[in-house]
Every structure is written in structure tokens, then in C-alpha cells.
Motif scaffolding. Structure first.
Motif, PDB file in Angstrom:
ATOM      1  N   ALA A 212       0.831  -1.205   0.000  1.00  0.00           N
ATOM      2  CA  ALA A 212       0.000   0.000   0.000  1.00  0.00           C
ATOM      3  C   ALA A 212       0.867   1.257   0.000  1.00  0.00           C
ATOM      4  N   LEU A 213       1.930   1.263   0.777  1.00  0.00           N
ATOM      5  CA  LEU A 213       2.816   2.421   0.829  1.00  0.00           C
ATOM      6  C   LEU A 213       3.530   2.659  -0.493  1.00  0.00           C
ATOM      7  N   LYS A 214       3.672   1.616  -1.286  1.00  0.00           N
ATOM      8  CA  LYS A 214       4.316   1.746  -2.590  1.00  0.00           C
ATOM      9  C   LYS A 214       3.333   2.098  -3.697  1.00  0.00           C
ATOM     10  N   GLY A 215       2.038   2.207  -3.341  1.00  0.00           N
ATOM     11  CA  GLY A 215       1.076   2.710  -4.317  1.00  0.00           C
ATOM     12  C   GLY A 215       0.053   1.721  -4.808  1.00  0.00           C
ATOM     13  N   LEU A 216      -0.160   0.614  -4.083  1.00  0.00           N
ATOM     14  CA  LEU A 216      -1.154  -0.381  -4.481  1.00  0.00           C
ATOM     15  C   LEU A 216      -2.315  -0.340  -3.489  1.00  0.00           C
ATOM     16  N   SER A 217      -3.505  -0.025  -3.980  1.00  0.00           N
ATOM     17  CA  SER A 217      -4.672   0.093  -3.115  1.00  0.00           C
ATOM     18  C   SER A 217      -5.790  -0.796  -3.642  1.00  0.00           C
ATOM     19  N   ARG A 218      -6.806  -1.006  -2.769  1.00  0.00           N
ATOM     20  CA  ARG A 218      -7.833  -1.970  -3.134  1.00  0.00           C
ATOM     21  C   ARG A 218      -9.159  -1.637  -2.445  1.00  0.00           C
ATOM     22  N   SER A 219     -10.262  -1.770  -3.166  1.00  0.00           N
ATOM     23  CA  SER A 219     -11.582  -1.737  -2.549  1.00  0.00           C
ATOM     24  C   SER A 219     -12.164  -3.143  -2.632  1.00  0.00           C
ATOM     25  N   TYR A 220     -13.122  -3.419  -1.731  1.00  0.00           N
ATOM     26  CA  TYR A 220     -13.614  -4.788  -1.567  1.00  0.00           C
ATOM     27  C   TYR A 220     -15.036  -4.936  -2.069  1.00  0.00           C
ATOM     28  N   GLN A 221     -15.417  -6.197  -2.285  1.00  0.00           N
ATOM     29  CA  GLN A 221     -16.770  -6.507  -2.745  1.00  0.00           C
ATOM     30  C   GLN A 221     -17.793  -6.160  -1.668  1.00  0.00           C
ATOM     31  N   LYS A 222     -17.419  -6.349  -0.398  1.00  0.00           N
ATOM     32  CA  LYS A 222     -18.266  -5.964   0.717  1.00  0.00           C
ATOM     33  C   LYS A 222     -17.625  -4.778   1.426  1.00  0.00           C
ATOM     34  N   ASN A 223     -18.470  -3.874   1.945  1.00  0.00           N
ATOM     35  CA  ASN A 223     -17.942  -2.672   2.576  1.00  0.00           C
ATOM     36  C   ASN A 223     -17.039  -2.997   3.756  1.00  0.00           C
ATOM     37  N   THR A 224     -15.887  -2.354   3.806  1.00  0.00           N
ATOM     38  CA  THR A 224     -14.942  -2.516   4.912  1.00  0.00           C
ATOM     39  C   THR A 224     -14.622  -1.132   5.465  1.00  0.00           C
ATOM     40  N   LEU A 225     -15.629  -0.488   6.035  1.00  0.00           N
ATOM     41  CA  LEU A 225     -15.516   0.885   6.504  1.00  0.00           C
ATOM     42  C   LEU A 225     -15.642   0.948   8.026  1.00  0.00           C
ATOM     43  N   PHE A 226     -15.231   2.092   8.597  1.00  0.00           N
ATOM     44  CA  PHE A 226     -15.433   2.331  10.022  1.00  0.00           C
ATOM     45  C   PHE A 226     -16.813   2.959  10.186  1.00  0.00           C
ATOM     46  N   ASP A 227     -17.794   2.133  10.517  1.00  0.00           N
ATOM     47  CA  ASP A 227     -19.187   2.583  10.533  1.00  0.00           C
ATOM     48  C   ASP A 227     -19.462   3.646  11.592  1.00  0.00           C
ATOM     49  N   ILE A 228     -18.720   3.643  12.682  1.00  0.00           N
ATOM     50  CA  ILE A 228     -18.999   4.596  13.758  1.00  0.00           C
ATOM     51  C   ILE A 228     -18.397   5.968  13.479  1.00  0.00           C
ATOM     52  N   LEU A 229     -17.579   6.071  12.427  1.00  0.00           N
ATOM     53  CA  LEU A 229     -16.973   7.348  12.070  1.00  0.00           C
ATOM     54  C   LEU A 229     -17.742   8.000  10.927  1.00  0.00           C
ATOM     55  N   THR A 230     -17.435   9.257  10.672  1.00  0.00           N
ATOM     56  CA  THR A 230     -18.072   9.958   9.566  1.00  0.00           C
ATOM     57  C   THR A 230     -17.396   9.583   8.246  1.00  0.00           C
ATOM     58  N   VAL A 231     -18.054   9.975   7.158  1.00  0.00           N
ATOM     59  CA  VAL A 231     -17.472   9.768   5.834  1.00  0.00           C
ATOM     60  C   VAL A 231     -16.120  10.468   5.752  1.00  0.00           C
TER      61      VAL A 231
END
Length: 247
Positions: free
Chosen positions: A74-93
Motif C-alpha cells: 500500500a505504501l508503494k502505491g497499491l490500493s484496493r476496494s472490496y466486494q463488501k464494505n470494509t468501513l469504520f461505521d462509527i466514524l463519519t465519511v
């Protein structure tokens, strides 16, 4: 920008990916198609480092990353989004975007420092929110926004790490046709120097967004070419049982 060479993976007697190779140039948008069980997500998991391949190599921007851990990739520039949400639900957008942005700015390295107080983090959050159309929702808790907005936020979180390559696993999964159309437009508006590799079942998105299409079947690459060539492929029509005749 991203190259994989001969990725091979077994889970016991199951051969999930079979000598998969592909090369993406900087700024390329490539969509991976394939039926359920074709090995698409396992292929992604190997690229980002969540699953170690039995054989093969992974190169990012000319550097081999096959042995690196997920955070290092990730630090070298590789990022990924997932098929199912992997968010911090208790935080804001906005807070979700800020945590991701702090990886790029290194503001997250101090456990006593609030990364959202960092000016560089706030600038990234504002820019990414504009790119993925989240400006009206920045102060809303994730629990209060729609599923479609959460899918946009997944892409935003990936963008906020300032990646060179983003892997997206079915980004339009579970959203309606109107929201999917907006999502297509959003992806097409992303900076053209950003490389995208997208797993999709949505044929409209595949043909609308892709510069190139790769099809996996039983873990093997069975097609690699342009969207135009994909439309005319009898093999792909057989695999999908005509599901894109109206695409």
C-alpha cells in the motif's frame, strides 16, 4: 505499471489460479470478467498480498513486490476496494477518508496525533470527496448514508492513499441501475494517470469503462483483448450463456 507473471495458487486439490499473467500500462483501465468460481477474487488477493501465490511474481512500477506485506504494498502505491464494505461505521465519511489519507502523509504514524488535524490530510479529503461526489456527506456517520454512498466511499478510501494502482472488486455490487450509471461516470472522471483493475459482473460497466478486458475461467486467462473483440468472442458468449447480448 502493474505486471503479474505466472501466478499459480492451490487450496488443497483445488487449483484456483493457473499461470495467470497480465501487464497493465500506466493509466490503463482493465476489467476482469469471469463466472463465479473463476478465481478472480483470489487473483486480487494475491496481488495485494493477502494470499501468497505458490508460484509467480508481482511487479509494481518496475519493482518486484511479491514478498512484501499488504501495508508495504500500500505504501508503494497499491490500493484496493472490496466486494463488501470494509468501513469504520462509527466514524463519519470524512473521518474514513482522513484515516486513509493519513497513510500517504504519514500522519497516522503517531498514535497520539489526530490525523484529521493535519492540513495535508484535510486537503486530500477535500480533493477525494470532490472526485467521488461525497462532498454533501463528509460530516455524516457512515451508518446514516445509503449503501450506494458507501460504495462510493470505498473507492474514495482507496483514492485517499494516493495510489498508483487501484484494484476494485465488483464496485457496483448491490446498487441500482441509476446509481450504477453515476458510478460509471465517476470512474470515467478519475485522473487518467491512475491505473484501474476492476472485477465486474456488470457488462454495461465493463464495456463503458474498460480499455481492455481479461476473462478468467477455471483460474485461467481465456481471453485478453479490447472490449470490441470481447463483444464478438464466441467463447465468451458461451461462457456467459449470452448474458451480454443486450450489453
Amino acid at each position: 505499471m502493474l505486471e503479474v507473471k505466472g501466478l499459480d495458487k492451490h487450496f488443497g486439490a483445488i487449483h484456483v489460479t493457473r499461470n495467470v499473467s497480465m501487464k497493465l500500462e500506466r493509466g490503463e483501465r482493465r476489467v476482469i470478467l469471469g463466472p463465479n468460481g473463476a478465481g478472480k477474487t483470489t487473483f486480487f488477493n494475491q496481488i495485494v498480498g493477502e494470499v501468497a501465490p505458490d508460484k509467480g511474481q508481482i511487479w509494481l512500477d518496475g519493482e518486484e513486490v511479491t514478498q512484501l506485506a499488504v501495508p508495504d504494498r500500500a505504501l508503494k502505491g497499491l490500493s484496493r476496494s472490496y466486494q463488501k464494505n470494509t468501513l469504520f461505521d462509527i466514524l463519519t465519511v470524512g473521518e474514513n477518508l482522513g484515516i486513509a489519507a493519513s497513510i500517504h502523509t504519514h500522519a497516522a504514524r503517531s498514535p497520539l496525533r489526530d490525523p484529521l488535524r493535519d492540513r495535508a490530510v484535510r486537503e486530500i479529503v477535500a480533493e477525494v470527496a470532490h472526485q467521488v461526489h461525497l462532498e454533501p456527506y463528509l460530516d455524516a456517520p457512515v451508518t446514516d448514508v445509503s449503501y450506494g454512498v458507501r460504495r462510493q466511499l470505498e473507492v474514495g478510501v482507496a483514492l485517499a492513499t494516493r495510489p498508483k494502482v487501484i484494484l476494485m472488486d465488483e464496485p457496483t455490487s448491490g446498487i441500482g441501475p441509476e446509481m450504477a450509471h453515476s458510478f460509471h461516470r465517476m470512474l470515467n472522471e478519475l485522473p487518467r494517470d491512475l491505473t484501474l483493475l476492476i472485477i465486474e459482473h456488470d457488462m454495461d460497466l465493463a464495456f463503458d469503462v474498460a480499455d481492455s478486458i481479461t476473462v478468467l475461467n477455471y483460474g485461467e486467462v481465456v481471453f485478453d483483448g479490447t472490449p470490441e473483440a470481447a463483444r464478438g468472442s464466441d467463447l465468451l458468449k458461451e461462457i456467459y450463456l449470452g448474458s451480454w447480448e443486450d450489453a
